[in-house]
Design an enzyme around this catalytic site. Structure first.
Site, PDB file in Angstrom:
ATOM      1  N   ASP A  35       0.851  -1.185   0.000  1.00  0.00           N
ATOM      2  CA  ASP A  35       0.000   0.000   0.000  1.00  0.00           C
ATOM      3  C   ASP A  35       0.891   1.241   0.000  1.00  0.00           C
ATOM      4  OD1 ASP A  35      -3.241   0.306   0.932  1.00  0.00           O
ATOM      5  OD2 ASP A  35      -2.003   2.111   1.060  1.00  0.00           O
ATOM      6  N   ASP A  55       3.811   2.318  -4.352  1.00  0.00           N
ATOM      7  CA  ASP A  55       2.876   3.043  -5.207  1.00  0.00           C
ATOM      8  C   ASP A  55       2.648   2.197  -6.446  1.00  0.00           C
ATOM      9  OD1 ASP A  55       1.562   4.706  -6.971  1.00  0.00           O
ATOM     10  OD2 ASP A  55       2.958   6.385  -6.773  1.00  0.00           O
ATOM     11  N   ASN A  82      -5.844  -5.060  -5.897  1.00  0.00           N
ATOM     12  CA  ASN A  82      -6.923  -4.275  -5.307  1.00  0.00           C
ATOM     13  C   ASN A  82      -6.670  -2.771  -5.330  1.00  0.00           C
ATOM     14  OD1 ASN A  82      -9.321  -3.832  -3.379  1.00  0.00           O
ATOM     15  ND2 ASN A  82      -7.599  -3.006  -2.215  1.00  0.00           N
ATOM     16  N   TYR A 148     -11.830   6.502 -13.861  1.00  0.00           N
ATOM     17  CA  TYR A 148     -12.087   5.312 -13.054  1.00  0.00           C
ATOM     18  C   TYR A 148     -12.934   4.308 -13.840  1.00  0.00           C
ATOM     19  CZ  TYR A 148     -13.658   2.448  -9.113  1.00  0.00           C
ATOM     20  OH  TYR A 148     -13.943   1.396  -8.274  1.00  0.00           O
ATOM     21  N   LYS A 152     -11.749   0.540 -15.074  1.00  0.00           N
ATOM     22  CA  LYS A 152     -12.385  -0.699 -14.631  1.00  0.00           C
ATOM     23  C   LYS A 152     -12.920  -1.511 -15.813  1.00  0.00           C
ATOM     24  CE  LYS A 152     -11.437  -0.136 -10.327  1.00  0.00           C
ATOM     25  NZ  LYS A 152     -10.400  -0.990  -9.705  1.00  0.00           N
ATOM     26  N   THR A 183     -17.386   1.153   2.994  1.00  0.00           N
ATOM     27  CA  THR A 183     -15.982   1.461   3.230  1.00  0.00           C
ATOM     28  C   THR A 183     -15.833   2.974   3.372  1.00  0.00           C
ATOM     29  OG1 THR A 183     -15.498   1.683   0.864  1.00  0.00           O
ATOM     30  CG2 THR A 183     -15.244  -0.517   1.841  1.00  0.00           C
TER      31      THR A 183
END
Length: 247
Positions: A35, A55, A82, A148, A152, A183
């Site tokens: 992470d 990164d 993820n 985004y 995806k 989340t």
């Protein structure tokens, strides 16, 4: 080095990534979390695993990550791609650098990590599993997150390509597409009754999903129970994509 199969989860310091790590640890994997946040070390320690700051939009950093994992622990048997970012903005004035940054993390990083992990598996003779984190936004779209949504959609296709390319090595590649999950990213919706009402109007199960519910599907796809599943995207969305209209 460890004799226990190793699972790497990117974006693993919190939320869905951490839940994936917990589910894989419960299934007997030695879990490595990566992470951008320093908190990844503490998160990994809680799982009895190892944490690395990385990164996933940085080509050199991804290479270093896999080199360090191989040297410290051995080859990975499972990879969960993820890590992801959204960077919302107005479509007509959306910044090109922001668009490139989102694709670097969400798509190029997924490709590079998949390539490195697959080479590790092939060299070690591991019949492994790779799971990419897609989204319902591979199928539907939100105008404020163009990069985004594009990334995806790319992950969905990359999953199919990798599944076909790696099938001769018995390496399975699948994706999971979350819907509305409870989340940090959904905190604003949780705090706004009108936004929550709108989200639930298009969610037949009438609740948000949990990060662990995503983690459990990821763990299933990494297990022998999914030994004949590859090239698929499983949408964990409370029925949202099947909904024809809202009331």
């Amino acid at each position: 080095m460890t004799d226990t199969p190793i699972a790497l989860v990117t974006g693993g310091a919190q939320g869905i990534g951490l839940a994936c790590g917990q589910a894989l640890a419960d299934d007997g994997y030695f879990v490595v979390l990566a992470d951008v946040k320093e908190s990844v070390h503490d998160a990994a320690k809680e799982l009895g695993g190892a944490g690395y700051v990385c990164d996933m939009g940085d080509v050199a950093a991804i290479g270093t990550l896999f080199d360090r994992i191989a040297a410290d622990h051995g080859p990975v048997a499972a990879l969960v791609n993820n890590a992801g970012i959204a960077m919302p903005g107005d479509f007509l004035s959306y910044d090109l650098d922001a668009f490139a940054r989102v694709l670097d993390v969400n798509l190029r990083g997924v490709f590079l990590a998949t390539q490195r992990a697959a080479n590790m598996m092939v060299e070690a003779g591991i019949e492994g599993a790779i799971v990419n984190m897609s989204s319902i936004n591979a199928q539907v779209a939100i105008p404020a997150i163009p990069a985004y949504c594009a990334s995806k959609g790319g992950v969905m296709q990359l999953t199919k390509v990798a599944a076909l390319a790696l099938a001769p090595h018995n390496i399975r590649v699948n994706a999971v597409g979350p819907g509305s999950i409870d989340t940090e990213m959904m905190a604003g919706v949780n705090a706004n009754p009108d936004a929550m009402k709108m989200a639930m109007s298009r969610t037949p199960l009438q609740r948000m999903g949990t990060a662990r519910e995503i983690g459990d599907v990821v763990a299933f796809l990494c297990s022998r129970k999914a030994s004949y599943v590859t090239g698929e995207t499983i949408y964990v969305d409370g029925g949202r994509l099947g909904l024809n209209y809202v009331v």
